[in-house]
Design an enzyme around this catalytic site. Structure first.
Site, PDB file in Angstrom:
ATOM      1  N   CYS A  27      -3.361   0.531   6.838  1.00 27.64           N
ATOM      2  CA  CYS A  27      -3.415  -0.392   7.980  1.00 27.64           C
ATOM      3  C   CYS A  27      -4.086   0.202   9.209  1.00 27.64           C
ATOM      4  CB  CYS A  27      -2.005  -0.812   8.340  1.00 27.64           C
ATOM      5  SG  CYS A  27      -0.921   0.606   8.562  1.00 27.64           S
TER       6      CYS A  27
ATOM      7  N   GLU B 154       4.882  -4.623  11.814  1.00 27.46           N
ATOM      8  CA  GLU B 154       3.832  -3.620  11.564  1.00 27.46           C
ATOM      9  C   GLU B 154       2.710  -4.345  10.834  1.00 27.46           C
ATOM     10  OE1 GLU B 154       3.523  -0.650  12.537  1.00 27.46           O
ATOM     11  OE2 GLU B 154       5.530  -0.102  13.198  1.00 27.46           O
TER      12      GLU B 154
ATOM     13  N   GLU C   4       7.914   2.054  14.563  1.00 23.56           N
ATOM     14  CA  GLU C   4       8.678   2.693  13.504  1.00 23.56           C
ATOM     15  C   GLU C   4       8.665   4.195  13.749  1.00 23.56           C
ATOM     16  OE1 GLU C   4       7.015   0.851   9.760  1.00 23.56           O
ATOM     17  OE2 GLU C   4       9.020  -0.036   9.781  1.00 23.56           O
TER      18      GLU C   4
ATOM     19  N   ASN D 111       0.809  -1.234   0.000  1.00 20.18           N
ATOM     20  CA  ASN D 111       0.000   0.000   0.000  1.00 20.18           C
ATOM     21  C   ASN D 111       0.838   1.280   0.000  1.00 20.18           C
ATOM     22  OD1 ASN D 111       0.814  -0.562   2.593  1.00 20.18           O
ATOM     23  ND2 ASN D 111      -1.090   0.130   3.545  1.00 20.18           N
TER      24      ASN D 111
HETATM   25  P1  NAD Z   1       1.012  -9.806   3.324  1.00 24.56           P
HETATM   26  O1  NAD Z   1       1.115 -10.215   4.738  1.00 24.56           O
HETATM   27  O2  NAD Z   1       0.300 -10.671   2.375  1.00 24.56           O
HETATM   28  O3  NAD Z   1       2.485  -9.613   2.705  1.00 24.56           O
HETATM   29  C1  NAD Z   1       3.422  -8.729   3.283  1.00 24.56           C
HETATM   30  C2  NAD Z   1       4.807  -9.082   2.771  1.00 24.56           C
HETATM   31  O4  NAD Z   1       5.232 -10.316   3.360  1.00 24.56           O
HETATM   32  C3  NAD Z   1       4.912  -9.274   1.259  1.00 24.56           C
HETATM   33  O5  NAD Z   1       6.122  -8.701   0.811  1.00 24.56           O
HETATM   34  C4  NAD Z   1       4.952 -10.794   1.112  1.00 24.56           C
HETATM   35  O6  NAD Z   1       5.615 -11.234  -0.050  1.00 24.56           O
HETATM   36  C5  NAD Z   1       5.731 -11.186   2.352  1.00 24.56           C
HETATM   37  N1  NAD Z   1       5.516 -12.560   2.826  1.00 24.56           N
HETATM   38  C6  NAD Z   1       4.438 -13.344   2.667  1.00 24.56           C
HETATM   39  N2  NAD Z   1       4.625 -14.538   3.277  1.00 24.56           N
HETATM   40  C7  NAD Z   1       5.851 -14.504   3.834  1.00 24.56           C
HETATM   41  C8  NAD Z   1       6.616 -15.422   4.612  1.00 24.56           C
HETATM   42  N3  NAD Z   1       6.146 -16.630   4.949  1.00 24.56           N
HETATM   43  N4  NAD Z   1       7.835 -15.049   5.041  1.00 24.56           N
HETATM   44  C9  NAD Z   1       8.329 -13.815   4.745  1.00 24.56           C
HETATM   45  N5  NAD Z   1       7.651 -12.912   3.997  1.00 24.56           N
HETATM   46  C10 NAD Z   1       6.423 -13.246   3.549  1.00 24.56           C
HETATM   47  O7  NAD Z   1       0.397  -8.330   3.354  1.00 24.56           O
HETATM   48  P2  NAD Z   1      -0.037  -7.402   2.133  1.00 24.56           P
HETATM   49  O8  NAD Z   1      -1.278  -7.969   1.537  1.00 24.56           O
HETATM   50  O9  NAD Z   1       1.134  -7.134   1.266  1.00 24.56           O
HETATM   51  O10 NAD Z   1      -0.381  -6.044   2.894  1.00 24.56           O
HETATM   52  C11 NAD Z   1      -1.579  -5.805   3.540  1.00 24.56           C
HETATM   53  C12 NAD Z   1      -1.432  -6.027   5.029  1.00 24.56           C
HETATM   54  O11 NAD Z   1      -0.368  -5.231   5.535  1.00 24.56           O
HETATM   55  C13 NAD Z   1      -2.666  -5.586   5.796  1.00 24.56           C
HETATM   56  O12 NAD Z   1      -2.948  -6.522   6.798  1.00 24.56           O
HETATM   57  C14 NAD Z   1      -2.244  -4.268   6.402  1.00 24.56           C
HETATM   58  O13 NAD Z   1      -2.951  -3.904   7.552  1.00 24.56           O
HETATM   59  C15 NAD Z   1      -0.803  -4.498   6.669  1.00 24.56           C
HETATM   60  N6  NAD Z   1      -0.092  -3.218   6.768  1.00 24.56           N
HETATM   61  C16 NAD Z   1       0.378  -2.807   7.986  1.00 24.56           C
HETATM   62  C17 NAD Z   1       1.019  -1.584   8.117  1.00 24.56           C
HETATM   63  C18 NAD Z   1       1.537  -1.105   9.447  1.00 24.56           C
HETATM   64  O14 NAD Z   1       2.383  -0.223   9.457  1.00 24.56           O
HETATM   65  N7  NAD Z   1       1.084  -1.625  10.558  1.00 24.56           N
HETATM   66  C19 NAD Z   1       1.193  -0.778   6.985  1.00 24.56           C
HETATM   67  C20 NAD Z   1       0.714  -1.229   5.754  1.00 24.56           C
HETATM   68  C21 NAD Z   1       0.074  -2.455   5.663  1.00 24.56           C
END
Ligand code: NAD
Length: 484
Positions: free
Chosen positions: A284, A250, A458, A153
């Protein structure tokens, strides 16, 4: 292809390709068109990136903080100077309107580079005087090779929010962007080199979850910082724990926003709009459970509907457009699935709810009212433009209901009664709270979640503690006393 980078990965100061890696199509969410094709990192690429980060770390850590900071601040200046081009790239990668990307992405990344660049020269340990003239001093040391893993995002922002504090402390980084939005992190790596960074201190490798997992489990890695969903966070945290690595998590949220009847309704509606529909709801910390005091509920909903009718939905490259497509067809379908669940559970659809015809991944900004705490749309993170409005009578009741969630990322309150506002935020089980506003995340302020929403913070000076550790040195000024 207009946005095709020179190669998929950026390692040791240069673009690198290994076409053996699985194909990644980069899709412009406004049209569905493929704008670039990259390859996921093979084990050889992962190894090359970690080797480069490992080789670069001693020299980088040996520079003075001021020298490291100068490079980061120069990178911030370059990012700001190229803000428009970087924003165009970010808009194509994510689908977010150019109106947003020009003010919230590269600019936010530059803020992090500038802030942590400024702090770098002042990072120190401390002197602790003890009895008899003895003393302890502590040395703040870098952790070593850090891995950053991003969500889709805020790709530029995430690449910098992780990279800047890591580098300021003298660490090196291997960053893996989300496979959905792989382009802008490459630009961050390029800009750091242009700013004078030694090769290898910030490497970018592309890939799906398996590449992230390979990075997390590698014994050369000292720290993992993930931005992603809770299920991924659990896996990454567990894998990091096996190697006793430092972590920052995060993760997702289902944050409450409470609107009392004495609130400025116009501000509360603005907060609810920003906290649910900015970036098409893909933020998020969004306040997706909007608790509105019963006696102002209908007034709130009617003003909200009027304001939403002014959203300009369309081509994200049009500067007047304020609401763009969702990042992918998959994410669109997830959000539409939740709309169907909301309807099936008996929530009242106030506006929106449908996909918008065309090739892009657009859906209408959607508001449900009469939502109850048990409904799935009030419990699960949707990560799309779907707001749930719930009503309440008393402060005590709403406080308990606001906290009745496994998440704890953010929370907000709108009220004219400041004593009540402070009482409410003291009771919130959330890492980032807002009074009479919502979703601002300046680099000076800590950002992060409680409960299932994450570990660590962060931004701000606190991030330094998550990217460094203290070595304790006891100095005796006296003879050593031994019992025999
Ligand atoms: P996701 O969890 O599907 O993927 C996040 C990242 O992790 C990607 O780069 C993915 O390739 C990687 N990944 C997936 N499986 C993995 C594994 N087993 N080991 C290591 N890496 C792995 O999330 P998304 O769909 O990309 O993003 C949306 C989510 O992120 C939402 O839940 C949102 O709330 C959260 N988010 C949180 C924040 C925050 O600062 N708290 C900010 C933005 C998004």
């Amino acid at each position: 292809m207009k946005f095709q980078p020179q190669a998929s990965h950026f390692i040791d100061g240069a673009y690198v390709e290994d076409s053996e890696g699985k194909l990644i199509d980069v899709i412009y969410p406004a049209t569905g068109e493929v704008i670039a094709q990259l390859h996921s990192a093979t084990p050889a690429i992962v190894d090359m990136a970690l080797k480069s980060a490992e080789a670069a770390k001693a020299e980088w850590a040996a520079l003075s903080g001021t020298e490291r900071g100068r490079i980061l601040r120069r990178a911030a200046d370059i990012m700001r100077a190229r803000n428009y081009d970087l924003s165009v790239l970010e808009t194509h990668d994510t689908g977010k309107p150019i109106q947003e990307t020009t003010v919230a992405d590269a600019t936010s990344g530059a803020d992090a580079l500038e802030y942590f660049g400024g702090l770098a020269g002042s990072l120190t340990g401390e002197h602790i005087p003890l009895a008899g003239g003895d003393f302890v001093y502590t040395i703040r040391e870098a952790l070593g090779v850090c891995v950053g893993i991003g969500a889709w995002n805020y790709p530029t922002q995430i690449a910098c929010w992780k990279g800047a504090p890591a580098l300021a402390c003298g660490n090196t980084m291997v960053f893996k962007p989300s496979e959905t939005t792989p382009l802008s992190a490459l630009k961050v790596a390029e800009i750091l080199i242009e700013a004078g960074a030694p090769k290898g201190i910030y490497n970018v490798v592309q890939g799906y979850g398996d590449v992230g997992a390979a990075l997390v489990t590698d014994s050369r890695v000292a720290k993992v910082s993930l931005t992603g969903s809770v299920p991924t966070g659990k896996k990454v945290y567990a894998a990091a724990a096996a190697g006793m690595k430092h972590v920052t998590m995060e993760l997702g949220g289902k944050s409450p926003m409470i609107v009392f009847d004495d609130a400025d309704i116009e501000n509360a509606v603005s907060g609810a709009i920003l906290g649910n529909f900015y970036s098409s709801g893909q933020v998020c910390s969004n306040g997706t459970r909007v608790f509105v005091q019963k006696n102002i509920k209908e007034a709130f909903l009617s003003r909200l509907s009027e304001r939403l009718a002014n959203a300009k939905i369309g081509d994200p490259m049009d500067e007047d457009v304020s609401f763009g497509p969702m990042v992918s067809e998959n994410q669109l379908n997830i959000a539409l699935g939740y709309v169907a669940k909301g309807k099936a559970e008996g929530a009242r659809l106030v506006c929106g709810g449908d996909r918008i015809d065309g090739d892009g991944f657009y859906m209408q900004p959607t508001v449900f009212a009469d939502v109850t705490d048990e409904m799935i749309i009030a419990r699960e993170e949707i990560f799309g433009p779907v707001m749930s409005v719930l009503d309440f009578d008393t402060e005590e009741e709403v406080m308990a209901r606001a906290n009745a969630t496994e998440f704890g990322l953010a929370a907000g309150v709108f009220t004219a009664d400041l004593t009540r506002a402070h009482r409410i935020v003291a009771g919130f089980e959330a890492g980032t709270c807002y009074i009479n506003t919502y979703n601002l995340a300046p680099v000076e302020a800590p950002f992060g979640g409680s409960k299932m929403s994450g570990v660590g913070r962060e931004n701000s000076k606190l991030a330094i503690n998550h990217f460094s550790e203290m070595k304790t040195v006891y100095v005796s000024m006296n003879d050593v006393e031994a019992p025999y």
